[in-house]
Design an enzyme around this catalytic site. Structure first.
Site, PDB file in Angstrom:
ATOM      1  N   LYS A  71       0.800  -1.226   0.000  1.00 45.19           N
ATOM      2  CA  LYS A  71       0.000   0.000   0.000  1.00 45.19           C
ATOM      3  C   LYS A  71       0.842   1.291   0.000  1.00 45.19           C
ATOM      4  O   LYS A  71       0.408   2.311  -0.508  1.00 45.19           O
ATOM      5  CB  LYS A  71      -0.974  -0.008   1.179  1.00 45.19           C
ATOM      6  CG  LYS A  71      -2.103  -1.006   0.948  1.00 45.19           C
ATOM      7  CD  LYS A  71      -3.159  -0.964   2.020  1.00 45.19           C
ATOM      8  CE  LYS A  71      -4.222  -2.009   1.706  1.00 45.19           C
ATOM      9  NZ  LYS A  71      -5.292  -2.064   2.692  1.00 45.19           N
ATOM     10  N   ASP A 107     -10.171   2.450   1.245  1.00 45.99           N
ATOM     11  CA  ASP A 107     -10.323   1.696   2.503  1.00 45.99           C
ATOM     12  C   ASP A 107     -11.073   2.541   3.532  1.00 45.99           C
ATOM     13  O   ASP A 107     -11.923   2.049   4.278  1.00 45.99           O
ATOM     14  CB  ASP A 107      -8.943   1.355   3.085  1.00 45.99           C
ATOM     15  CG  ASP A 107      -8.383   0.061   2.524  1.00 45.99           C
ATOM     16  OD1 ASP A 107      -9.160  -0.742   1.985  1.00 45.99           O
ATOM     17  OD2 ASP A 107      -7.153  -0.131   2.616  1.00 45.99           O
ATOM     18  N   GLY A 133      -1.067  -0.808  11.876  1.00 47.22           N
ATOM     19  CA  GLY A 133      -0.498  -1.297  10.615  1.00 47.22           C
ATOM     20  C   GLY A 133      -1.090  -0.553   9.433  1.00 47.22           C
ATOM     21  O   GLY A 133      -1.604   0.566   9.572  1.00 47.22           O
ATOM     22  N   ARG A 160       4.983   2.725  16.258  1.00 44.11           N
ATOM     23  CA  ARG A 160       4.097   2.857  15.091  1.00 44.11           C
ATOM     24  C   ARG A 160       2.832   3.639  15.454  1.00 44.11           C
ATOM     25  O   ARG A 160       2.328   4.428  14.658  1.00 44.11           O
ATOM     26  CB  ARG A 160       3.697   1.476  14.566  1.00 44.11           C
ATOM     27  CG  ARG A 160       4.803   0.760  13.856  1.00 44.11           C
ATOM     28  CD  ARG A 160       4.338  -0.578  13.337  1.00 44.11           C
ATOM     29  NE  ARG A 160       3.853  -0.498  11.966  1.00 44.11           N
ATOM     30  CZ  ARG A 160       3.358  -1.540  11.288  1.00 44.11           C
ATOM     31  NH1 ARG A 160       3.255  -2.717  11.864  1.00 44.11           N
ATOM     32  NH2 ARG A 160       2.956  -1.408  10.052  1.00 44.11           N
ATOM     33  N   GLY A 243     -15.382  -7.350   8.938  1.00 48.11           N
ATOM     34  CA  GLY A 243     -14.831  -6.554   7.832  1.00 48.11           C
ATOM     35  C   GLY A 243     -15.468  -6.793   6.468  1.00 48.11           C
ATOM     36  O   GLY A 243     -14.995  -6.224   5.474  1.00 48.11           O
TER      37      GLY A 243
END
Ligand code: NAP
Length: 492
Positions: A71, A107, A133, A160, A243
């Site tokens: 991505k 997304d 992520g 992160r 999802g």
């Protein structure tokens, strides 16, 4: 029904489990479109990714969906980036328009619409996002759009979460992974974007003890449809969703943009994907690479693998098809080397002679002919996508830019004197020509060092057959799906 041809793909590694090809096939059928949407496994490597996109652009693809782990690369390769993809910092859609690549992110819209679909009453508040992520920034973007005034983000690797929080600014706060449970009672929505829950033995991403009755629980994983995290929510009587709706909503813009048609209601596509067996991941296809220098017995070895019912594609035959009568490369060669096309067929000796005169012409050949060879390979793979295994026979597998991920690479070899005897017996071959060919190839020791398996072809076909049988036996232990092949009956 008016038939037309539209081409698009989804790229990732791994990709065999992707439901997108089935989703697009469902929409094509519904809209009466003869569309082609395929899953392409592309190694986690910049060059492999760039080559794949260039190949698709040259082959007339209109768009590509991008998934793990590409991505970020999708953003880097683009000539244009939409504001939302830039804000999110990742792209899951590339529009291929003439020679341009336009990166977008659906997304975020996918998660937002899934939230509106499952919880239309949700009007914002505090959110707890688990994971930082690739999918997390789109989720944060969507939660903000949905009215969340404060978003806590927590991740196993704290750095992160901190980086992500900085990207979004003041109302997104990183929280330590160990602290996440304390925030559960304060959250109006809790979203799991970690990979936890994909495997039955996984830990819960967070315990929902203390969650308020009105808290909404979401997991962006769709397979399994009820992760242990969602099972917890179900047991506690909380509103929850997985999802699947996000998957459908994020795919809709691509279908509309690339295939020029309406996908229809999301519920319809979701019901289709939920049908028994459809939401189950397909068994991963095993992709074998076969290579070897000139005269090392590749063609015979490929046939031996073919005896197991493994469909074989070979690059040399593809080039023959492209250079033969009606072949797609004939007009390209004719425009550059008219003297090398006779009666609609490319004269390969003439072409080799021209290419030998100037090394830069090899680059020209790579840019103009390799995408066509790649397209031939893709068509073969699409035609055999249900096969448990396929074999790609590529003479210059290590030398070319072919970065496809192979499950195993088999190298054919023979002693030098045997090879020379075989090659020099060929029509039009000379010792000097052989030297020139070898000078462009990898040294034999290096090729052998990179092999997963080696087949020595100097002791006859029966001996080579036994080596192939041994390789197949070893691979069947590692990949049980190979049991579905058509194994030859052997004498005990
Ligand atoms: P990713 O970039 O690989 O991120 C994985 C995340 O999971 C990271 O935050 C990672 O934490 C965390 N994680 C992995 N193993 C963990 C463990 N044992 N304990 C705690 N945390 C762990 O993946 P992604 O692209 O964000 O995708 C995540 C999931 O969302 C995938 O299952 C994907 O299929 C799904 N997804 C669904 C949709 C949809 O349309 N429904 C769209 C996109 C993604 P670290 O940073 O510490 O490694």
């Amino acid at each position: 029904m008016v038939k037309s041809r539209f081409k698009a793909a989804v790229i990732g590694a791994p990709i065999a489990h992707s439901l997108s090809p089935r989703l697009f096939a469902f929409w094509c059928e519904r809209a009466g479109i003869d569309g082609d949407y395929r899953a392409i496994e592309t190694a986690d490597d910049d060059t492999a990714f760039t080559e794949t996109i260039k190949g698709l652009l040259a082959a007339g693809y209109r768009g590509v969906n991008i998934t793990l782990p590409h991505k970020l690369r999708a953003l880097q390769i683009a000539n244009e980036i939409t504001p939302r993809a830039r804000a999110i910092g990742a792209a899951n859609m590339l529009r291929l328009w003439r020679d341009r690549i336009i990166a977008d992110n659906s997304d975020a819209e996918g998660f937002l619409k899934a939230l509106q679909f499952h919880a239309p009453e949700f009007s914002g508040g505090a959110a707890l996002v688990l994971g930082a992520g690739g999918a997390a920034p789109a989720t944060i973007w969507a939660l903000r759009e949905a009215g969340c005034s404060y978003i806590y983000i927590t991740n196993r690797t704290r750095a992160r979460a901190e980086t992500l929080a900085r990207r979004f600014g003041s109302n997104v706060e990183p929280v330590g992974w160990e602290e996440r449970g304390k925030l559960v009672p304060y959250a109006d929505i809790i979203v799991n974007t970690t990979a936890l829950g994909l495997k039955p033995q996984d830990d819960l991403p967070v315990s929902l003890e203390g969650a308020r009755d009105e808290t909404i629980i979401a997991d962006i994983v769709y397979e399994p449809s009820l992760t242990p995290f969602l099972m917890q929510a179900k047991k506690q009587g909380l509103k929850y969703f997985n999802g699947l709706a996000m998957l459908v909503f994020q795919a809709m813009p691509g279908f509309h943009q690339w295939f020029g048609a309406e996908p229809g209601p999301a519920e319809e596509a979701m019901a289709f994907l939920q049908k028994k067996n459809l939401a189950k991941p397909k068994t991963k296809q095993i992709v074998l690479g076969l290579t070897g220098s000139i005269g090392m017995g590749k063609t015979t070895t490929a046939k031996l693998f073919g005896q197991y019912g493994i469909p074989v594609w070979d690059a040399d035959s593809a080039v023959h098809r492209l250079y033969g009568k009606g072949g797609k490369a004939v007009s390209i060669i004719a425009a550059r080397f008219p003297e090398c096309v006779k009666e609609g067929v490319v004269d390969r000796d003439c072409l080799s002679a021209r290419l030998a005169e100037n090394a830069s012409l090899l680059l020209w050949l790579e840019e103009n002919i390799h995408p066509l060879v790649y397209e031939d390979q893709q068509a073969f793979m699409a035609a055999h996508e249900q096969a448990p295994a396929i074999l790609l026979d590529i003479p210059l597998l290590f030398e070319s830019k072919n970065k496809r991920q192979f499950d195993a690479i088999i190298v054919c070899t023979a002693p030098e004197d045997v090879r020379r005897k075989r090659v020099l017996a060929r029509k039009g071959m000379s010792a000097q020509k052989l030297e020139t060919i070898l000078s462009r190839q990898l040294a034999e020791e290096e090729r052998l060092a990179r092999a997963d398996f080696v087949v020595r072809t100097d002791k006859g076909i029966e001996d080579a057959g036994q080596q192939v049988a041994k390789i197949m036996g070893e691979m069947a232990v590692k990949y049980p799906q190979l049991a579905a092949l058509d194994w030859p009956q052997r004498d005990k």
